[in-house]
Design an enzyme around this catalytic site. Structure first.
Site, PDB file in Angstrom:
ATOM      1  N   LYS A  20       0.778  -1.040  -0.027  1.00  0.00           N
ATOM      2  CA  LYS A  20       0.036  -0.075   0.004  1.00  0.00           C
ATOM      3  C   LYS A  20       0.916   1.174  -0.168  1.00  0.00           C
ATOM      4  O   LYS A  20       0.602   2.321  -0.753  1.00  0.00           O
ATOM      5  CB  LYS A  20      -0.924  -0.052   1.280  1.00  0.00           C
ATOM      6  N   SER A  21       1.937   1.236   0.662  1.00  0.00           N
ATOM      7  CA  SER A  21       2.763   2.598   0.844  1.00  0.00           C
ATOM      8  C   SER A  21       3.292   2.806  -0.315  1.00  0.00           C
ATOM      9  O   SER A  21       3.333   3.919  -0.978  1.00  0.00           O
ATOM     10  CB  SER A  21       3.776   2.450   1.986  1.00  0.00           C
ATOM     11  N   ARG A 120      -8.339  12.499  12.684  1.00  0.00           N
ATOM     12  CA  ARG A 120      -6.794  12.091  12.833  1.00  0.00           C
ATOM     13  C   ARG A 120      -6.023  13.380  12.881  1.00  0.00           C
ATOM     14  O   ARG A 120      -6.193  14.297  12.483  1.00  0.00           O
ATOM     15  CB  ARG A 120      -6.431  11.206  11.878  1.00  0.00           C
ATOM     16  N   ASP A 314       2.223  -1.219  12.055  1.00  0.00           N
ATOM     17  CA  ASP A 314       0.970  -1.777  11.560  1.00  0.00           C
ATOM     18  C   ASP A 314       0.441  -3.162  11.615  1.00  0.00           C
ATOM     19  O   ASP A 314      -0.517  -3.632  11.596  1.00  0.00           O
ATOM     20  CB  ASP A 314       0.782  -1.535   9.880  1.00  0.00           C
ATOM     21  N   LYS A 341      -4.496   5.762  14.767  1.00  0.00           N
ATOM     22  CA  LYS A 341      -4.609   5.052  13.242  1.00  0.00           C
ATOM     23  C   LYS A 341      -5.967   5.163  13.017  1.00  0.00           C
ATOM     24  O   LYS A 341      -6.788   6.104  13.349  1.00  0.00           O
ATOM     25  CB  LYS A 341      -3.922   3.878  13.383  1.00  0.00           C
ATOM     26  N   ARG A 387      -7.138  -3.236   9.518  1.00  0.00           N
ATOM     27  CA  ARG A 387      -6.180  -4.204   9.970  1.00  0.00           C
ATOM     28  C   ARG A 387      -6.721  -4.833  11.412  1.00  0.00           C
ATOM     29  O   ARG A 387      -6.385  -6.194  11.770  1.00  0.00           O
ATOM     30  CB  ARG A 387      -5.123  -3.458  10.463  1.00  0.00           C
TER      31      ARG A 387
END
Ligand code: S3P
Length: 427
Positions: A20-21, A120, A314, A341, A387
């Protein structure tokens, strides 16, 4: 979603979607490069689609194929004012990295997100981007919507010590440096993922490490490239733990990104007694890639704290599942960032694992887990956090009976075929 894997094992070969990053970064850097960029094995999930849509909204031609995208880069100064507000959905990476690009544009933009993202913290990017001379503000100086306006003066490179270990903040500053004069130096006391540095170098810039400092010369140009996105180690982590916990398992997870700033999960699981081996290691577009072989093994509790935390941030939810079934005590510290998160991941895991009979204690910056012999089936809640949903699904595989995961669809944020792939491996 009902899950029951009791007495079953995982057998076979598996490929997980692209990292993803790295996918986000390839869309951003490919859009700002001159010439064409082809990205293979890109993650097509809700988060990365948000980044694609933001750049399409600013006039970049991005064509989607089968697991591949073609980007016609517009160059650093080729973006157009977007036709509408930029909606980053659930994606903190989109919002924080994009802000670093938008701060250098000659037009104003507004960035919003879903309910989770709107709450966030954003001061962490507002402060350094303002120090560079940028004009960026947020609700209560902290939360989205973010309003970014052009400035008359050119941005300046900065020397900045990161107050929180965050690759998103570091990357936002590095991207803003593309629009600045002079040199940027970022002091990082805890190592975080370095995909932005690697990709900027691969596309033609000069970013290097000097002790704890990341140094970038703003005087650089990006040129279109071919990128192969390796499999996401954060997605592979769910299979690593499931394979380790389910008796008789033997799996190979193919072509996974093995960047040392991300492999903390392998180090920690092996330290707990797992049988995880790496094979066929190679370098692809400046990123290490290889296969991960996992066999069932008994685990023991350990301590997780300090610098390694950045390389597995993560993976803490799935490590908590492994610890819940390990022999003895696991202490996880220095992970306060987990509270900020997609959900408060400390609270989420402590609450849900307790429902399954795990012995877990919540700390202000982590948790203490005393391993038990078995978990009870339960009705579990994902907190709409991808997650958490996947970690709880692995826990549910080990419970003696049917468990139910509420709001499991959030796996689409990073791993749309998660359940299909998992169920195919169960033997
Ligand atoms: C990411 C960095 C990390 C990580 C997130 C992705 C990135 O966040 O948790 O899932 O792609 O740079 P922070 O930078 O907030 O630690």
């Amino acid at each position: 979603m009902i899950i029951n894997g009791y007495g079953k094992k995982l057998i076979g070969e598996v490929k997980v979607p692209g990292d993803k990053s790295i996918s986000h970064r390839s869309i951003i850097i490919g859009s700002l490069a001159e010439g064409n960029t082809v990205v293979e094995n890109i993650l097509m999930s809700e988060d990365t689609i948000r980044t694609i849509q933001c750049f399409q909204n600013m006039g970049v031609n991005i064509e989607k194929g089968n697991g591949t995208i073609n980007i016609k880069g517009v160059g650093l100064f080729g973006l157009n004012k977007p036709k509408s507000i930029l909606d980053c959905g659930n994606s903190g990476t989109t919002m924080r990295l994009l802000s670093g690009v938008l701060i250098g544009q000659k037009f104003s933009t507004t960035l919003i997100g879903d309910e989770s993202l709107m709450n966030r913290p954003m001061k962490r990017i507002i402060i350094p981007l303002s120090k560079m001379g940028g004009n960026i503000g947020g609700r209560e100086d902290e939360y989205p919507p973010l309003e970014i306006k052009p400035t008359d003066d050119v941005l300046q490179g900065i020397s900045y010590e990161l107050p929180v270990a965050s690759a998103q903040v570091k990357s936002s500053i590095l991207l803003a440096t593309l629009y600045s004069q002079g040199i940027t130096k970022i002091i990082e006391n805890k190592t975080t993922r370095d995909h932005t540095e690697r990709m900027l170098n691969y596309f033609g810039c000069n970013v290097f490490n000097r002790d704890r400092e990341i140094v970038m010369d703003s005087n650089c140009k990006l040129f279109g490239k071919k990128v192969y996105v390796p499999g996401d180690i954060s997605s592979a982590a769910f299979f690593m733990v499931a394979g380790t916990l389910m008796e008789g398992s033997n799996i190979i997870i193919k072509d996974i990104g093995l960047n040392p700033t991300r492999t903390g999960i392998i180090t920690i699981l092996n330290e707990m007694g797992a049988d995880i081996k790496i094979s066929s290691e190679r370098l692809l577009n400046n990123e290490p890639v290889g296969n991960i072989e996992v066999k069932y093994s008994n685990l023991k509790g350990i301590q997780i704290r300090g610098d390694i935390v950045g390389s597995l941030i993560d993976e803490i939810p799935i490590i908590a599942v492994a610890a819940a079934l390990a022999k003895g005590k696991t202490i996880i510290k220095n992970v306060e960032e987990l509270k900020y998160k997609e959900s408060n991941r400390i609270k989420a895991m402590v609450t849900e694992l307790k429902k399954m009979g795990a012995k877990v204690e919540e700390l202000s910056d982590g948790m203490i887990i005393e391993g038990v012999d078995f978990l009870r089936p339960a009705k579990l809640y994902s907190y709409d956090d991808h997650r958490i949903a996947m970690a709880l699904s692995v826990a549910a595989l080990k419970a003696q009976g049917d468990s139910y995961i509420d709001k499991h669809q959030c796996v689409n944020i990073s791993y749309p075929n998660f359940y299909e792939t998992l169920f195919n491996l169960i033997a």
